[in-house]
Design a protein around this motif. Structure first.
Motif, PDB file in Angstrom:
ATOM      1  N   ILE A 238       0.844  -1.215   0.000  1.00  0.00           N
ATOM      2  CA  ILE A 238       0.000   0.000   0.000  1.00  0.00           C
ATOM      3  C   ILE A 238       0.869   1.252   0.000  1.00  0.00           C
ATOM      4  CG2 ILE A 238      -1.650   1.338   1.383  1.00  0.00           C
ATOM      5  CD1 ILE A 238      -2.871  -1.364   2.241  1.00  0.00           C
ATOM      6  N   GLU A 239       1.957   1.243   0.709  1.00  0.00           N
ATOM      7  CA  GLU A 239       2.843   2.407   0.764  1.00  0.00           C
ATOM      8  C   GLU A 239       3.462   2.673  -0.601  1.00  0.00           C
ATOM      9  OE1 GLU A 239       5.669   1.742   3.798  1.00  0.00           O
ATOM     10  OE2 GLU A 239       4.337   2.350   5.451  1.00  0.00           O
ATOM     11  N   LEU A 240       3.796   1.633  -1.354  1.00  0.00           N
ATOM     12  CA  LEU A 240       4.358   1.814  -2.698  1.00  0.00           C
ATOM     13  C   LEU A 240       3.336   2.488  -3.623  1.00  0.00           C
ATOM     14  CD1 LEU A 240       6.248  -1.600  -3.186  1.00  0.00           C
ATOM     15  CD2 LEU A 240       7.245   0.653  -2.791  1.00  0.00           C
ATOM     16  N   LYS A 241       2.083   2.069  -3.585  1.00  0.00           N
ATOM     17  CA  LYS A 241       1.049   2.668  -4.417  1.00  0.00           C
ATOM     18  C   LYS A 241       0.819   4.149  -4.053  1.00  0.00           C
ATOM     19  CE  LYS A 241      -1.486  -1.586  -5.479  1.00  0.00           C
ATOM     20  NZ  LYS A 241      -2.782  -2.279  -5.401  1.00  0.00           N
ATOM     21  N   LEU A 242       0.840   4.419  -2.740  1.00  0.00           N
ATOM     22  CA  LEU A 242       0.627   5.809  -2.295  1.00  0.00           C
ATOM     23  C   LEU A 242       1.762   6.701  -2.763  1.00  0.00           C
ATOM     24  CD1 LEU A 242      -0.688   5.302   1.367  1.00  0.00           C
ATOM     25  CD2 LEU A 242      -1.994   6.050  -0.620  1.00  0.00           C
ATOM     26  N   SER A 243       2.952   6.231  -2.813  1.00  0.00           N
ATOM     27  CA  SER A 243       4.098   7.018  -3.293  1.00  0.00           C
ATOM     28  C   SER A 243       3.920   7.385  -4.756  1.00  0.00           C
ATOM     29  CB  SER A 243       5.392   6.237  -3.092  1.00  0.00           C
ATOM     30  OG  SER A 243       5.615   5.989  -1.733  1.00  0.00           O
ATOM     31  N   MET A 248       2.222  11.720  -8.896  1.00  0.00           N
ATOM     32  CA  MET A 248       1.293  12.168  -9.939  1.00  0.00           C
ATOM     33  C   MET A 248       0.601  13.490  -9.529  1.00  0.00           C
ATOM     34  SD  MET A 248      -0.395   8.474 -10.842  1.00  0.00           S
ATOM     35  CE  MET A 248      -1.575   9.148 -11.984  1.00  0.00           C
ATOM     36  N   LEU A 249       0.329  13.649  -8.257  1.00  0.00           N
ATOM     37  CA  LEU A 249      -0.397  14.847  -7.787  1.00  0.00           C
ATOM     38  C   LEU A 249       0.516  16.048  -7.574  1.00  0.00           C
ATOM     39  CD1 LEU A 249      -2.801  13.215  -5.165  1.00  0.00           C
ATOM     40  CD2 LEU A 249      -3.421  14.175  -7.386  1.00  0.00           C
ATOM     41  N   GLN A 250       1.812  15.852  -7.633  1.00  0.00           N
ATOM     42  CA  GLN A 250       2.724  16.960  -7.354  1.00  0.00           C
ATOM     43  C   GLN A 250       2.584  18.069  -8.391  1.00  0.00           C
ATOM     44  OE1 GLN A 250       4.575  17.168  -4.668  1.00  0.00           O
ATOM     45  NE2 GLN A 250       5.280  19.217  -5.241  1.00  0.00           N
TER      46      GLN A 250
END
Length: 901
Positions: A238-243, A248-250
């Motif tokens: 889950i942490e990898l996906k959130l990264s 993308m949102l930056q």
């Protein structure tokens, strides 16, 4: 201390089934060091009772004795005095407060701690511990071997520690479980060791079961650990996906920041525009004066009612614009500065225009008022200023505006008003008082002349100026007043030397009509002045707006006093001392405007007193009533103060009148060739008292009259006796009898309550001197017979019996008959007739006491006759000797003599 505890436990507490838990060596605070011990004890029997016991050494010092004990439940407060610093003092609050000083701080702390533990365990009501360290209350004092003496019952030590430190009662559930467990074992009560061994075996079985249960759960623990490892792997994914999502949102975040900054600038611009519009609207709404208001201020008609109203509204609008509360920074704007300067110019221009117009109104109204003076010159009335006040009150709001905006011009208008009105009122009031003086003196010809001639050529003016002079006071010269007096009193009696003659006109020469006329004139003067002053004061308060702003510090021209001197000194800058309040300001304006009232009233009072000193009675009553009325309205007003000052003058004249009467009593001289009769000051006192009673009926100053009565009647009594003593023609008893009879009759008729004692005294003096005169005048009408019976009484006094007196050669029956024959009825009547003529010469006709005195002499003669007959009956019994005339003959003689004269 261990030995002392041991001794106390052994000698005092063990016999009483008590255990000593704590002890402290103390003495009473503030007294001599008489040591004693405070002991904390508990009873060994249930229910347990906890006490604090005071133990003291006996006077012999070989043993301890129990002095007093308090139950711990009665202890309300324990005060250790200081929770931080060491202090041996502490207080125990039972039914009263006991103050103690411990021998050491450690003993005190141990004792207080023991008390706290006992309170926690045994008492439901908790004791208040004040100024006690919380650490001290948490630590339980260790009960060492020193706590209880060795060799005593071991339960004292062990039981004490267990009771205070470790013992804990079982609750209800625990007690129930123990009872159930004991019921399941038959030997629980009979064999405690077997029961304890059984309990031990069951405890071992339970411990084994617990260990087996723990070992059986190991497999489940391993499964749980495997599940936790799998959960950690899922968390990593889950942490990898959130990264990746964050990367993308930056870029989106940067774009949104730019949009947000642009929106912020737009919002800031809009906010500034709104604020700027609000400030402009504020300035336009609050600092913009309508063109109509500007025109009214510059050109408005101040003479018409509509123009005054328009100017008033414009002035109020201008004042609101000038007094608007500007926000920070407004005063730096050029437009605001220009508008403020414009407002200042408008205010200055309108203030000058208003002040000039009002000054013109003062002058015009004054001229109109002066034109009406002629019609009031003959009548005893003051001109009415109501129209003048009514016209000026239209400018009251403008005066208030001028007061708040330009106080200098307001002050100038106030000064001009006072200066002009003071001159106007001075003319009116002086003319008014001139008419009053003319009416008092009765010079009708001069009053007509005054109405037709100019003021400077007025004959009355010239006559009356000599009375008060340029300074407003009466001079010593009385020539002009005498001229006026002679014209009105040509048909009166000439000036006499009576008691109340003031050197000009005698009070006895003035009839009741004159005094009534003076009373009406004086009352009319006061009645005219009072509404005039009240109306002017009310107008000043409303027109100059002096009733609203209290304690306003202002400089204005203060009034001058009645002598013309200034009430306050001017500063070098031209301003005057500030008045403390606006009531003082009103009073000072009234003093300046009506500065002539007090001296004119004093002149009028002096004139009335000079015409007749009895007028001071009228003036005292009238002035007192008006002062009392004015003080009920406002005790500090100008009218009240002025009338009060004049009342002092009237009271002095009244006192002077009384003093002059007493002085003239002392100066009365009696003619040596004529009989005295009723003394002049006795008759004058009757006149004074009769007049005073009619004047002072229901008056406020009755006490002053009572004091005057007391002084006068004492003077009358003293001087009557003085004149009687100096009299040569008339016997002293006659003077005293007639005058005191007159005084008694006067007091009886007037019924003066404060002179009741003097009335009784006058009656007593009259009776005493009547009796004295009768005895002295009658004397011994049967002289030889009197001498004969005096000899008879002398023999009886020497011891001779009354019935044996007739055997005395000089007093036998023949001698008695010889003496009696010398006084036949004809001779007796002749002697009585001579006596009547003598009494008639002594007595005056005014008092009409002749018949009273003659009747008293008749009674005295009859008394002597009866006395002689009694001596004849006792000393000459059976002799048949009688007087040649009877009592009836005496009555006939006296009656015929009285009728013949």
């Amino acid at each position: 201390m261990t030995a002392i505890k041991h001794a106390l436990q052994r000698d005092i507490f063990t016999p009483n089934d008590e255990r000593l838990l704590s002890i402290v060596n103390v003495c009473k605070a503030g007294k001599k060091k008489k040591n004693c011990f405070l002991c904390a004890t508990v009873t060994t029997e249930r229910p347990v009772q906890v006490k604090v016991v005071k133990v003291k050494k006996s006077d012999k010092g070989d043993f301890y004795k129990r002095q007093i004990a308090w139950a711990l439940r009665d202890l309300a407060v324990v005060d250790a005095k200081d929770a931080i610093k060491e202090n041996p003092e502490f207080d125990l609050h039972f039914e009263k407060v006991y103050k103690w000083v411990a021998s050491s701080t450690a003993e005190k702390n141990a004792f207080i701690s023991c008390i706290w533990k006992l309170n926690q365990r045994y008492l439901r009501k908790k004791i208040d511990f004040v100024n006690v360290s919380s650490q001290l209350l948490e630590e339980l004092p260790k009960v060492t071997e020193e706590s209880v003496p060795s060799g005593e019952n071991q339960s004292v030590t062990g039981g004490d520690e267990e009771a205070v430190d470790e013992y804990q009662e079982l609750n209800a559930r625990e007690e129930q479980d123990i009872e159930i467990m004991m019921e399941g074992c038959e030997c629980a009560i009979s064999n405690a060791e077997a029961f304890a061994e059984k309990l031990s075996r069951e405890l071992q079985v339970l411990d084994g079961a617990n260990i087996q249960s723990i070992m059986a759960s190991e497999k489940q623990v391993n499964i749980l650990m495997q599940l936790l490892d799998e959960a950690l792997k899922e968390v990593d994914q889950i942490e990898l996906k959130l990264s990746s999502y964050e990367e993308m949102l930056q870029s989106v975040k940067e774009q949104m920041d730019q949009i947000s900054e642009s929106n912020h600038l737009i919002h800031l611009s809009n906010t500034n525009n709104v604020k700027l519009l609000s400030e402009i609207e504020f300035l336009v709404n609050h600092m913009d004066l309508a063109k109509g208001h500007i025109k009214a201020l510059q050109e408005g008609d101040l003479a018409s009612s509509r123009g005054i109203e328009a100017c008033t509204n414009a002035a109020d609008a201008l004042l609101q614009c000038m007094n608007v509360a500007l926000r920070p920074g407004h005063d730096m704007l050029l437009a605001v500065k220009q508008q403020q300067q414009r407002f200042s110019d408008l205010r200055e221009h309108f203030a000058r225009r208003l002040a000039s117009h009002l000054n013109n109104v003062f002058v015009q109204q004054g001229h109109d008022q002066s034109s009406t003076l002629v019609q009031h010159s003959v009548e005893l009335t003051l001109p009415n200023h109501h129209p003048f006040h009514r016209d000026l009150l239209r400018y009251a709001k403008l005066m208030e505006w001028l007061k708040s905006t330009d106080y200098g011009k307001y002050e100038g208008l106030t000064k001009n008003y006072m200066d002009y009105l003071s001159r106007l009122y001075e003319r009116e009031i002086k003319d008014f008082f001139e008419v009053a003086k003319i009416k008092m003196t009765g010079t009708t010809k001069e009053s007509k002349k005054f109405a037709t001639l100019p003021r400077k050529e007025s004959a009355v003016k010239q006559e009356t100026e000599s009375l008060h002079g340029s300074s407003g006071k009466l001079t010593g010269s009385t020539s002009s007043l005498n001229k006026l007096s002679v014209q009105s009193s040509g048909n009166r009696r000439s000036q006499s030397s009576s008691l109340l003659d003031m050197g000009n006109m005698s009070a006895s020469d003035l009839d009741v009509a004159d005094r009534t006329k003076f009373d009406k004139i004086f009352e009319q003067v006061l009645s005219e002045l009072e509404p005039l002053c009240l109306a002017e004061q009310d107008f000043i308060s409303k027109f100059f707006k002096l009733q609203q702003h209290q304690n306003m510090s202002a400089s204005m021209t203060e009034a001058e006093d009645v002598d013309g001197s200034s009430l306050s000194r001017q500063h070098s800058s031209g301003s005057l001392l500030p008045v403390s309040s606006e009531k003082d300001m009103i009073r000072q304006m009234m003093i300046k405007i009506f500065r002539c009232i007090e001296p004119e009233l004093n002149n009028l009072i002096a004139l009335g007193d000079k015409i007749d000193s009895f007028n001071s009675l009228y003036m005292l009553v009238k002035m007192s009533h008006h002062v009392w009325t004015a003080q009920n309205v406002d005790p500090a007003s100008f009218l009240s103060t002025t009338l009060g000052n004049v009342l002092v003058t009237v009271k002095r004249n009244f006192d002077k009148c009384i003093s002059n009467q007493i002085r003239q009593m002392e100066e009365v001289k009696i003619s040596k060739k004529s009989k005295v009769g009723i003394l002049p000051f006795v008759a004058e006192f009757e006149e004074f008292a009769g007049l005073a009673e009619s004047i002072f009926k229901n008056a406020e100053r009755r006490g002053d009259l009572d004091k005057a009565y007391t002084k006068l009647i004492r003077g009358v009594f003293v001087n009557v006796e003085k004149v009687a003593h100096e009299s040569q023609k008339t016997p002293r008893d006659v003077v005293m009898m007639e005058n005191f009879h007159h005084i008694f009759a006067t007091l009886s008729r007037l019924k003066i309550s404060c002179l009741e004692a003097e009335k009784k005294e006058a009656k007593q003096k009259y009776t005493d001197h009547l009796q004295s005169y009768v005895i002295y005048s009658l004397g011994q009408p049967l002289e030889k017979l009197n001498h004969f019976f005096e000899g008879v009484e002398a023999r009886v006094a020497q011891g001779i019996r009354e019935e044996e007196v007739s055997y005395q050669l000089a007093f036998n029956k023949q001698e008695l008959r010889k003496v009696i024959k010398e006084y036949p009825g004809k001779e007796v009547k002749k002697g009585l007739d001579n006596l009547y003529k003598k009494v008639d010469k002594h007595l005056c006709e005014e008092e009409n006491l002749l018949q009273v005195v003659w009747h008293s002499m008749q009674d005295e003669f009859i008394r002597q006759y009866k006395h002689f007959e009694g001596l004849i009956a006792r000393c000459y019994p059976g002799s048949g000797v009688t007087m040649e005339f009877t009592i009836q003959d005496i009555l006939d003689y006296c009656s015929s003599i009285a009728q013949s004269h």
